[in-house]
Design a protein around this motif. Structure first.
Motif, PDB file in Angstrom:
ATOM      1  N   TYR A  47     -22.511  17.474  19.145  1.00  0.00           N
ATOM      2  CA  TYR A  47     -21.163  18.050  19.086  1.00  0.00           C
ATOM      3  C   TYR A  47     -21.090  19.240  20.043  1.00  0.00           C
ATOM      4  CZ  TYR A  47     -16.808  19.951  17.351  1.00  0.00           C
ATOM      5  OH  TYR A  47     -15.524  20.407  17.273  1.00  0.00           O
ATOM      6  N   SER A  83     -13.759  18.435  13.957  1.00  0.00           N
ATOM      7  CA  SER A  83     -15.118  18.957  13.777  1.00  0.00           C
ATOM      8  C   SER A  83     -16.162  17.841  13.884  1.00  0.00           C
ATOM      9  CB  SER A  83     -15.249  19.680  12.431  1.00  0.00           C
ATOM     10  OG  SER A  83     -15.414  18.766  11.370  1.00  0.00           O
ATOM     11  N   ARG A 112     -21.717  18.917   3.128  1.00  0.00           N
ATOM     12  CA  ARG A 112     -22.013  18.793   4.561  1.00  0.00           C
ATOM     13  C   ARG A 112     -23.113  19.779   4.973  1.00  0.00           C
ATOM     14  NH1 ARG A 112     -17.533  19.115   9.459  1.00  0.00           N
ATOM     15  NH2 ARG A 112     -18.924  18.425  11.096  1.00  0.00           N
ATOM     16  N   THR A 113     -23.052  20.983   4.460  1.00  0.00           N
ATOM     17  CA  THR A 113     -24.100  21.978   4.737  1.00  0.00           C
ATOM     18  C   THR A 113     -25.464  21.447   4.299  1.00  0.00           C
ATOM     19  OG1 THR A 113     -22.514  23.769   4.448  1.00  0.00           O
ATOM     20  CG2 THR A 113     -24.842  24.359   4.242  1.00  0.00           C
ATOM     21  N   LYS A 143     -26.744  18.738   6.700  1.00  0.00           N
ATOM     22  CA  LYS A 143     -27.255  19.359   7.922  1.00  0.00           C
ATOM     23  C   LYS A 143     -28.610  20.016   7.649  1.00  0.00           C
ATOM     24  CE  LYS A 143     -25.822  22.383  11.693  1.00  0.00           C
ATOM     25  NZ  LYS A 143     -26.905  23.369  11.682  1.00  0.00           N
ATOM     26  N   ALA A 177     -23.717  16.314  10.770  1.00  0.00           N
ATOM     27  CA  ALA A 177     -24.653  17.365  11.158  1.00  0.00           C
ATOM     28  C   ALA A 177     -24.492  17.780  12.621  1.00  0.00           C
ATOM     29  CB  ALA A 177     -26.086  16.904  10.895  1.00  0.00           C
ATOM     30  N   GLY A 178     -23.592  17.140  13.354  1.00  0.00           N
ATOM     31  CA  GLY A 178     -23.320  17.510  14.749  1.00  0.00           C
ATOM     32  C   GLY A 178     -24.408  17.105  15.724  1.00  0.00           C
ATOM     33  N   VAL A 181     -24.079  27.300  -2.164  1.00  0.00           N
ATOM     34  CA  VAL A 181     -24.106  26.691  -0.826  1.00  0.00           C
ATOM     35  C   VAL A 181     -22.843  27.088  -0.073  1.00  0.00           C
ATOM     36  CG1 VAL A 181     -24.171  24.518   0.456  1.00  0.00           C
ATOM     37  CG2 VAL A 181     -25.433  24.730  -1.695  1.00  0.00           C
ATOM     38  N   GLU A 182     -23.024  27.577   1.135  1.00  0.00           N
ATOM     39  CA  GLU A 182     -21.873  27.926   1.972  1.00  0.00           C
ATOM     40  C   GLU A 182     -21.236  26.662   2.538  1.00  0.00           C
ATOM     41  OE1 GLU A 182     -20.369  30.898   3.254  1.00  0.00           O
ATOM     42  OE2 GLU A 182     -21.338  31.718   1.456  1.00  0.00           O
ATOM     43  N   PRO A 183     -19.920  26.562   2.539  1.00  0.00           N
ATOM     44  CA  PRO A 183     -19.300  25.398   3.190  1.00  0.00           C
ATOM     45  C   PRO A 183     -19.514  25.450   4.700  1.00  0.00           C
ATOM     46  CG  PRO A 183     -17.618  26.966   2.491  1.00  0.00           C
ATOM     47  CD  PRO A 183     -18.922  27.480   1.963  1.00  0.00           C
ATOM     48  N   THR A 184     -19.666  24.297   5.328  1.00  0.00           N
ATOM     49  CA  THR A 184     -19.841  24.242   6.781  1.00  0.00           C
ATOM     50  C   THR A 184     -18.546  24.666   7.456  1.00  0.00           C
ATOM     51  OG1 THR A 184     -21.415  22.431   6.624  1.00  0.00           O
ATOM     52  CG2 THR A 184     -20.307  22.693   8.745  1.00  0.00           C
ATOM     53  N   VAL A 242     -20.784  23.132  12.999  1.00  0.00           N
ATOM     54  CA  VAL A 242     -22.129  22.579  13.105  1.00  0.00           C
ATOM     55  C   VAL A 242     -22.874  23.192  14.280  1.00  0.00           C
ATOM     56  CG1 VAL A 242     -21.703  20.371  11.989  1.00  0.00           C
ATOM     57  CG2 VAL A 242     -21.237  20.604  14.434  1.00  0.00           C
ATOM     58  N   GLU A 243     -22.159  23.951  15.088  1.00  0.00           N
ATOM     59  CA  GLU A 243     -22.760  24.471  16.315  1.00  0.00           C
ATOM     60  C   GLU A 243     -23.374  25.838  16.089  1.00  0.00           C
ATOM     61  OE1 GLU A 243     -20.367  23.427  20.156  1.00  0.00           O
ATOM     62  OE2 GLU A 243     -19.009  23.910  18.531  1.00  0.00           O
TER      63      GLU A 243
END
Lengths: 494, 95
Positions: free
Chosen positions: A199, A213, A385-386, A389, A439-440, B49-52, B55-56
């Motif tokens: 990404y 995203s 999602r976190t 990743k 996860a990009g 857990v922190e939300p995304t 991703v970068e």
């Protein structure tokens, strides 16, 4: 398929440089094949005048020895990329007459480097689909058929036109976009190579947005080397996309043939899903053996949140889509259907302009973002999602260089065979590819073998952020081990 | 969680998509299938857990706050379904 259209992109490039062939004859050979292959419905717009003009300009440059890295190479462009002055529809009725006044960054870089545009390629409407059946311009047929069976098969999606055109030799390479598997799954279904880069590697500017995203552009081609050549031109910094990386673009072609000795390849146990076909597992095992024989070290790993990637994706992607597609309001561009007031105009326009899958996703997205449901759905999905990743981050911390998985849970299926009763049945196609977008990460699909119907199967290699070079090296090893390229028998030419 | 017919109508209106009465039941079924599928996310422990957000591993780029583009109204309007004298045209909004 003529001799000229059967060349790989690298072979054509070398012959153009050596002046053994001209860009004009190469373009003409492809245009002739495209005309004969209209039954596949891979192209939604052929641009022969454009192609001949570009090819003539390329020949002039090549004659002076001033050709760019892609000088004279004929390509197809997914109809999600805005092309200046050339109709760009995203294969939706709502954009059926849209003529962009600008060029996407990715395509402008291809033209900068000398490539020639043959036309625009079919895709699922707004890239929402896994079979190219949601296109408002009709489904794409795969050039592949099951052994002893004439039933039309899907090329996969959403970049189905790109995959079909490359596999049927209707271009030397094509652009695609991948939000949940839209490059890797169709590449696997049609026996070609395709990579979704990290990404931020390619600019998203000028690409019709689906889920911002997750969306990334990438190339399709018949070999891993050809993908490496194309990605170098497509990638790179762009001030017009604030998420586009400033990292310099390596010469990816140099990775082809590099040793993979000592590289650690992770095999995630969670990809061994319930009910997975034995032939998919066998293909995966074969891939492991190939990489081991090439000197890589095979390591069992765990990516514990894998099974939650697909449900989280089907919250996040529709949520972003519902927001991105709010722009289609019948005011600034696209279709307008009159109504009794402005709200009614919006509602009638969008009802007439969007197909069923797009409407469904906009509605799901609207629901999960609506007051009272945001935390339960959207926020929770972004937290999951976190964790997805983090699973990959942990693998990299263990020293894993890349992850090997099947590309798809099966070979290609027939048109109309999946998802008509329950949309989730179609969504399950992306089970192995969607984690990568979440996860990009970069992911490449490489043709590896065949299923019991004689249809292509692919293997996927997942890399670290900006680990495209490793993927090209590993992908090339798989490609070489798999043997001669799989080429479909031509039944479609008129 | 599952949605009823009234909720489907409400979502459609929020999304500004006209939906015919005879489509509601079908849509309700499809939406509930998808909501049923995503329900498994409730099994995951996301405490702390922190939300995304991205991703970068990069900072959002900044640029000078200056005009860098524009001044081509004709091109902006080129694809408008209705325009007049350099403006987009819409049905009357204010009585």
């Amino acid at each position: 398929m003529s001799e000229l259209t059967s060349l790989t992109l690298a072979e054509a490039r070398d012959q153009l440089r050596a002046k053994k062939i001209s860009a004009k004859e190469l373009a003409n050979a492809h245009l002739a094949e495209m005309e004969k292959a209209r039954a596949l419905n891979a192209y939604v717009l052929e641009t022969p005048d454009h192609a001949r003009k570009m090819a003539a300009a390329s020949d002039a440059k090549l004659a002076k020895g001033e050709g760019g890295p892609l000088e004279g190479i004929p390509l197809g462009i997914k109809d999600l990329f805005a092309t200046e002055g050339v109709r760009t529809t995203a294969c939706s009725k709502i954009l059926e007459n849209f003529i962009p006044q600008y060029e996407s960054t990715v395509t402008s870089q291809l033209w900068r480097d000398g490539a020639v545009m043959l036309g625009k390629l079919n895709n699922d409407e707004f890239a929402m689909g896994s079979s190219n059946e949601t296109s408002a311009l009709g489904p794409v047929l795969s050039p592949w058929r099951r052994k002893g069976d004439n039933k039309p098969l899907v090329p996969g999606g959403s970049s189905g036109g790109s995959a079909s055109a490359v596999a049927a030799h209707l271009c030397l390479g094509a652009t695609g976009t991948d939000t949940g598997g839209s490059i890797r799954q169709p590449a696997a279904f049609t026996g070609i190579a395709g990579i979704k880069p990290t990404y931020g590697r390619c600019s998203r500017w000028g690409i019709v947005a689906f889920a911002s995203s997750l969306d990334q552009a990438g190339p399709f081609a018949r070999t891993v080397r050809d993908c490496a050549i194309l990605l170098r031109s497509m990638a790179g910094p762009d001030p017009k996309d604030s998420t586009c990386s400033d990292k310099p673009v390596p010469d990816y072609e140099k990775s082809i043939g590099k040793s993979v000795k000592g590289m650690k390849i992770g095999i995630p146990k969670e990809y061994r899903v319930d009910g997975m076909a034995a032939e998919i597992n066998a293909q995966w095992e074969t891939g492991r053996v190939w990489l081991k024989e090439a000197g890589a070290e095979i390591v069992d790993i765990s990516l514990p949140h894998t099974k939650y990637a697909l449900p989280a994706y089907y919250i996040i992607a529709p949520a972003e889509a519902s927001s991105n597609l709010a722009r289609y309001d019948g005011v600034r561009y696209g279709l307008r259907v009159p109504g009794k007031d402005i709200i009614d105009m919006y509602e009638q326009t969008r009802a007439a302009g969007f197909g069923n899958e797009v409407r469904r996703r906009i509605m799901i997205g609207t629901y999960v973002l609506s007051a009272g449901y945001y935390d339960a759905y959207y926020l929770r999905a972004q937290k999951v999602r976190t964790l997805i990743k983090r699973d990959f981050d942990n693998a990299w911390k263990q020293g894993i260089d890349a992850v090997l998985t099947p590309a798809t849970p099966s070979g290609a299926f027939g048109i109309g065979e999946k998802g008509s009763g329950d949309p989730v049945e179609m969504y399950l196609n992306d089970i192995f590819t969607v984690t990568v977008n979440m996860a990009g990460l970069p992911g490449i699909s490489v043709p590896a073998g065949r299923d019991h119907n004689g249809l292509p199967l692919g293997l996927q290699l997942i890399g670290k952020p900006f680990g495209e070079e490793e993927l090209f090296a590993l992908g090339h090893v798989v490609e070489q081990a798999a043997g001669p390229r799989m080429i479909p028998e031509n039944w479609w030419s008129k | 969680m599952s949605v009823d017919a009234a909720t489907v109508r409400r979502i459609a209106h929020l999304a500004r998509i006209a939906v015919a009465d005879n489509e509601i039941e079908h849509l309700r079924g499809e939406i509930n299938n998808i909501l049923g599928f995503v329900e498994q996310l409730n099994e995951v422990n996301v405490d702390g857990v922190e939300p995304t957000a991205s991703v970068e591993d990069m900072k959002l780029k900044m640029r000078e706050d200056v005009v860098s583009d524009g001044n081509y109204a004709k091109r902006v309007l080129a694809n408008a379904p209705a325009s007049d004298d350099g403006f987009f045209q819409v049905p009357k909004v204010v009585e």
